[in-house]
Design a protein around this motif. Structure first.
Motif, PDB file in Angstrom:
ATOM      1  N   GLN A 105       6.072   9.141 -14.725  1.00 33.73           N
ATOM      2  CA  GLN A 105       7.265   9.842 -15.213  1.00 33.73           C
ATOM      3  C   GLN A 105       8.084   8.973 -16.164  1.00 33.73           C
ATOM      4  O   GLN A 105       8.623   9.464 -17.165  1.00 33.73           O
ATOM      5  N   ARG A 106       8.178   7.677 -15.880  1.00 33.74           N
ATOM      6  CA  ARG A 106       8.933   6.766 -16.745  1.00 33.74           C
ATOM      7  C   ARG A 106       8.288   6.660 -18.118  1.00 33.74           C
ATOM      8  O   ARG A 106       8.970   6.638 -19.143  1.00 33.74           O
ATOM      9  N   LYS A 107       6.964   6.619 -18.149  1.00 29.08           N
ATOM     10  CA  LYS A 107       6.272   6.534 -19.441  1.00 29.08           C
ATOM     11  C   LYS A 107       6.538   7.775 -20.288  1.00 29.08           C
ATOM     12  O   LYS A 107       6.711   7.664 -21.505  1.00 29.08           O
ATOM     13  N   ALA A 108       6.572   8.936 -19.651  1.00 28.55           N
ATOM     14  CA  ALA A 108       6.877  10.167 -20.396  1.00 28.55           C
ATOM     15  C   ALA A 108       8.293  10.097 -20.962  1.00 28.55           C
ATOM     16  O   ALA A 108       8.524  10.478 -22.120  1.00 28.55           O
ATOM     17  N   LYS A 159      15.482   9.870  -7.488  1.00 26.09           N
ATOM     18  CA  LYS A 159      14.314  10.451  -6.825  1.00 26.09           C
ATOM     19  C   LYS A 159      13.371   9.353  -6.319  1.00 26.09           C
ATOM     20  O   LYS A 159      12.890   9.412  -5.183  1.00 26.09           O
ATOM     21  N   THR A 160      13.159   8.350  -7.141  1.00 29.14           N
ATOM     22  CA  THR A 160      12.260   7.262  -6.760  1.00 29.14           C
ATOM     23  C   THR A 160      12.849   6.442  -5.628  1.00 29.14           C
ATOM     24  O   THR A 160      12.129   6.026  -4.714  1.00 29.14           O
ATOM     25  N   ASP A 162       3.303   4.284  -8.767  1.00 25.08           N
ATOM     26  CA  ASP A 162       2.430   4.942  -9.749  1.00 25.08           C
ATOM     27  C   ASP A 162       3.036   6.260 -10.233  1.00 25.08           C
ATOM     28  O   ASP A 162       3.002   6.564 -11.424  1.00 25.08           O
ATOM     29  N   ASP A 163       3.588   7.037  -9.306  1.00 24.34           N
ATOM     30  CA  ASP A 163       4.239   8.291  -9.667  1.00 24.34           C
ATOM     31  C   ASP A 163       5.443   8.015 -10.569  1.00 24.34           C
ATOM     32  O   ASP A 163       5.649   8.681 -11.586  1.00 24.34           O
ATOM     33  N   TYR A 164       6.218   7.009 -10.205  1.00 23.18           N
ATOM     34  CA  TYR A 164       7.380   6.626 -11.002  1.00 23.18           C
ATOM     35  C   TYR A 164       6.950   6.235 -12.418  1.00 23.18           C
ATOM     36  O   TYR A 164       7.541   6.686 -13.405  1.00 23.18           O
ATOM     37  N   ALA A 216       0.837  -1.206   0.000  1.00 27.09           N
ATOM     38  CA  ALA A 216       0.000   0.000   0.000  1.00 27.09           C
ATOM     39  C   ALA A 216       0.868   1.251   0.000  1.00 27.09           C
ATOM     40  O   ALA A 216       0.589   2.219  -0.719  1.00 27.09           O
ATOM     41  N   ALA A 217       1.935   1.247   0.780  1.00 21.36           N
ATOM     42  CA  ALA A 217       2.839   2.399   0.850  1.00 21.36           C
ATOM     43  C   ALA A 217       3.616   2.574  -0.460  1.00 21.36           C
ATOM     44  O   ALA A 217       3.886   3.699  -0.897  1.00 21.36           O
TER      45      ALA A 217
END
Length: 160
Positions: A66-69, A113-114, A61-63, A54-55
């Motif tokens: 950004q990775r997809k971009a 950052k991740t 998801d945030d990673y 959960a954490a």
């Protein structure tokens, strides 16, 4: 001579269309290699408890966003290379090389950052485990791409 020119043109056309149709998403490469979605691969490898999972989900998801971009930017560079391969100039080669360096550095910054965010959420060992997996997967993707993309001037040698 006509035959060699035709082979060269066909090779460029095939490379260009393959680059445009195949490199839509890093995840497609992974699914073709492993038969699983990337999310499933990460979950299986990380093997986190429910609380850790959960954490980690928000960080992951945030990673991924950004990775997809970054992945899209990488594939735009590949398509640009494919479109310009036959008429590559010094200026275009410089632009593509600098764009590639910038993309690689952006991936490295994203990993750092991740890692920091994941370390806070799931601890250093699990954060390192995730980054190690991600670097491994991105290395596989790079290798697959490099197998397909001709080196600068490689197709010119087939004219001789």
């Amino acid at each position: 001579m006509k035959k060699l020119s035709l082979i060269f043109i066909m090779a460029i056309a095939t490379f260009s269309s393959y680059a445009q149709s195949t490199f839509k998403e890093d995840v497609e490469v992974l699914q073709s290699l492993y038969g699983k979605s990337k999310n499933d691969l990460v979950k299986q490898y990380m093997n986190l408890s429910d609380a850790q999972s959960a954490a980690f989900t928000k960080v992951y998801d945030d990673y991924e966003t950004q990775r997809k971009a970054l992945g899209q930017a990488k594939f735009q560079l590949i398509n640009d290379y494919a479109a310009n391969y036959g008429t590559l100039t010094d200026a275009k080669a410089d632009e593509l090389a600098k764009g590639t360096f910038k993309n690689h550095m952006a991936y490295e910054k994203l990993y750092c950052k991740t890692y920091s965010k994941a370390k806070k959420a799931i601890g250093a060992i699990n954060a390192a485990k995730f980054i190690q997996l991600e670097v491994y997967l991105q290395t596989i993707i790079r290798a697959e791409i490099l197998e397909i993309i001709p080196f600068i001037g490689e197709l010119d040698k087939s004219k001789i």
